[in-house]
Write an enzyme that holds these catalytic residues in place. Structure first.
Site, PDB file in Angstrom:
ATOM      1  N   GLU A  68       0.792  -1.111  -0.059  1.00  0.00           N
ATOM      2  CA  GLU A  68      -0.150   0.044   0.178  1.00  0.00           C
ATOM      3  C   GLU A  68       0.827   1.005  -0.040  1.00  0.00           C
ATOM      4  O   GLU A  68       2.090   1.485   1.079  1.00  0.00           O
ATOM      5  CB  GLU A  68      -0.800  -0.038   1.247  1.00  0.00           C
ATOM      6  CG  GLU A  68      -1.635   1.018   1.635  1.00  0.00           C
ATOM      7  CD  GLU A  68      -2.947   0.689   2.674  1.00  0.00           C
ATOM      8  OE1 GLU A  68      -2.097   0.014   3.447  1.00  0.00           O
ATOM      9  OE2 GLU A  68      -4.065   1.274   2.845  1.00  0.00           O
ATOM     10  N   LYS A  81      -9.987   2.579  -1.500  1.00  0.00           N
ATOM     11  CA  LYS A  81      -9.922   1.190   0.086  1.00  0.00           C
ATOM     12  C   LYS A  81     -11.600   1.536   0.734  1.00  0.00           C
ATOM     13  O   LYS A  81     -12.075   3.166   1.391  1.00  0.00           O
ATOM     14  CB  LYS A  81      -8.860   2.083   1.178  1.00  0.00           C
ATOM     15  CG  LYS A  81      -8.637   1.241   2.195  1.00  0.00           C
ATOM     16  CD  LYS A  81      -7.768   1.237   2.827  1.00  0.00           C
ATOM     17  CE  LYS A  81      -7.788   0.737   4.231  1.00  0.00           C
ATOM     18  NZ  LYS A  81      -5.896   1.024   5.137  1.00  0.00           N
ATOM     19  N   CYS A 100      -5.191  -3.664   2.861  1.00  0.00           N
ATOM     20  CA  CYS A 100      -4.651  -3.607   4.171  1.00  0.00           C
ATOM     21  C   CYS A 100      -5.851  -3.849   4.961  1.00  0.00           C
ATOM     22  O   CYS A 100      -6.570  -4.808   5.050  1.00  0.00           O
ATOM     23  CB  CYS A 100      -3.902  -2.369   4.532  1.00  0.00           C
ATOM     24  SG  CYS A 100      -3.223  -2.245   5.976  1.00  0.00           S
ATOM     25  N   VAL A 140       0.287  -2.834  11.120  1.00  0.00           N
ATOM     26  CA  VAL A 140       0.832  -2.021  11.853  1.00  0.00           C
ATOM     27  C   VAL A 140       0.274  -3.634  12.938  1.00  0.00           C
ATOM     28  O   VAL A 140       0.928  -3.335  14.055  1.00  0.00           O
ATOM     29  CB  VAL A 140       0.191  -1.085  12.100  1.00  0.00           C
ATOM     30  CG1 VAL A 140       1.929   0.073  11.562  1.00  0.00           C
ATOM     31  CG2 VAL A 140      -1.100  -0.215  11.990  1.00  0.00           C
TER      32      VAL A 140
END
Lengths: 260, 260
Positions: free
Chosen positions: B38, B108, B141, B168
Site C-alpha cells: 500500500e 479502499k 490492508c 501495524v
C-alpha cells in the site's frame, strides 16, 4: 462470569452412559456457563437414517430432560447439541438450558459432509439469548467456516458464542481466533476427542476445545486427545468494546452497501 | 502462473526514489503478477491533509504512469495502491496495471484509524478483473478485518486476491489464512517494513508479506523486518475447487436467508 468447556469422548449410542459421564464430570463444578460437545449423548457416526431416528429424541426427550436437570442442580447454563426428531425430520439441535428449562434453541444451519444425508438443515435464525444480562449466541461445528454465522450473532449483540463441535478438519481452532477478532466476541468451542469407526467410516476428532477472547486471545485450549474440563473467569462486557483502534468500530465501520 | 510480493520500506515522501527502488527490485524478474505494498510510492504517515493532497496524484499521474511503464516492460501485471486525488477528495486507490494500462481500480472501502481524517472512503465495488483468464480481485490492508470484503470478491469468482498493505496490528497474517480457507481462494498480501515517525506518531509495519493458498496453506511468507522479493508458481484453477469435503461447497452451501 465463569465459563468452560467439557471436552470428552462420548461412546457411540451409549446415551445413558454418556450422560452419566457428563454428570460425573460436572458434579462439583461451580460455573455459570458450560458448553458440551456436539451430540454429547448419542455420538456422531450414525450407520443409517434409521439408526439416527432411533437415537434421536423429540423435544422434551431424555437428553433434553437431562440438561434441564443438570442446569437446575448446578445453577449453571448448559449448552449442547442433541439429534432432535420432529415428525419425519431430524435436526442437529443446539439448546441452552438454564434453571431447569430450555431457554434457547438453534438448529445447525450448515450441515457437514454426511450429515447432509441424515439431517434436515436448520430452520431457525442465528439468535441471541439474554442469560442474566449476558448475551449468548449459539452455532454448531461447521458453521465456523461461514463468516456470516458468527456475524449474524454479533450483529444481534452476542457477547459469548457457544460452539459445540465434533471437529475433524484441522482448520477451526485457528479460524475461531479470526472469528472472535472480526466480531469482538468471546467464543467457547467445545470439541470431542476419540475416534468413531462405523459405517465404513473412521473419524478422529481433533479436540483442542478452547475459549477465545474478543481480541483473539487464546484464553485456554485443550489438547488433541485428552478429556478435559476447564473453567475460566471472563468479563463479557469486554465484548462490548468494538473499537479495534481509536477510530475503528468493528460493527459500525461495516459498509453493507458494498457487501453481497 | 508466477506471482509474488515485493516487501520493502518506502521512505516517506520520496516518491521518485521509492519508485526507482521498486523498478530496481523488479528489473530482472520474470513473473505474471506482482503485488506492491500500500502506498509504495508516497509512504504512509501524512502529517496533514495538505501534505497528503500535495503527495497525492490525479489519475494518470507519475505513479500511475510508473506502474504502466513497469507492467509493459516486465510483461507482468502489477498491483499497488496510490493516494489518488479526485477534486477535493483523496482516495486510497488500488490499481492493477497490465500491458501498460490501468485495467482495474479499487478504492479502499474500510479506512483504518487516522486514514478516516485524511481520505474519502472508497466508492467502488469489490470487483474482479480477468487477467488472461485468471480472475483477480483487490482489497487493501484493513479490509481484511471485514469478512464481507473477500466474500464479495469470492462471490464474483476471484481466484487470486491481491492485498497491498501497511499493516501495524499483529492479526492480519493469520486472519488471511482463514479468509482463504472460507473462500477457497489465493491471497497475496504484500506488507511493508520499517518505521515511520511523523506527526507525533510512530508506526512500525510488521512485514510478513505472504502468499496463502485456497486451503489456507502458507505458500511463502517474509519475515517482520527485511525487504524481500519472492515469486512462486501457483495454479489459479485450484481456487475453483470449492469442495472442502466431498459434500460441502464453500459457496453453494451458503444459506443467505439466515445471513444479515
Amino acid at each position: 462470569m465463569r465459563v468452560g468447556y467439557l471436552q470428552f469422548g462420548p461412546v457411540f449410542g451409549e446415551k445413558q452412559a454418556n450422560r452419566d459421564r457428563v454428570a460425573g464430570f460436572l458434579s462439583d463444578v461451580k460455573a455459570d456457563l458450560i458448553v458440551l460437545p456436539e451430540f454429547f449423548a448419542s455420538g456422531y457416526v450414525f450407520e443409517s437414517r434409521e439408526e439416527l431416528m432411533e437415537l434421536a429424541e423429540e423435544d422434551g426427550g431424555e437428553s433434553f430432560a437431562f440438561l434441564n436437570d443438570l442446569s437446575r442442580r448446578m445453577g449453571a447454563a448448559i449448552v449442547g447439541s442433541i439429534a432432535e426428531r420432529v415428525g419425519d425430520d431430524c435436526y442437529n439441535t443446539c439448546v441452552l438450558s438454564s434453571g431447569g428449562d430450555i431457554k434457547a434453541r438453534y438448529r445447525k444451519v450448515h450441515l457437514f459432509d454426511r450429515e447432509k444425508e441424515l439431517f434436515t438443515p436448520g430452520d431457525l435464525p442465528f439468535d441471541v439469548y439474554d442469560l442474566r444480562g449476558v448475551k449468548v449466541g449459539m452455532m454448531v461445528c461447521f458453521d465456523w467456516v461461514f463468516p456470516e454465522a458468527m456475524r449474524a450473532l454479533a450483529l444481534k449483540g452476542a457477547q459469548i458464542v457457544c460452539h459445540p463441535s465434533n471437529l475433524v478438519l484441522p482448520f477451526c481452532p485457528r479460524a475461531m481466533i479470526t472469528r472472535c477478532i472480526e466480531n469482538g466476541v468471546y467464543a467457547i468451542t467445545t470439541n470431542r476427542v476419540g475416534t468413531e469407526a462405523r459405517a465404513g467410516i473412521e473419524l478422529t476428532f481433533i479436540g483442542m476445545s478452547q475459549v477465545i477472547g474478543p481480541r483473539g486471545e487464546v484464553l485456554m485450549r485443550a489438547n488433541e486427545v485428552e478429556e478435559d474440563l476447564r473453567i475460566i473467569d471472563i468479563n463479557p462486557a469486554l465484548a462490548d468494546d468494538k473499537m479495534i483502534t481509536q477510530r475503528n468500530h468493528l460493527i459500525d465501520d461495516r459498509r453493507p452497501e458494498f457487501y453481497p
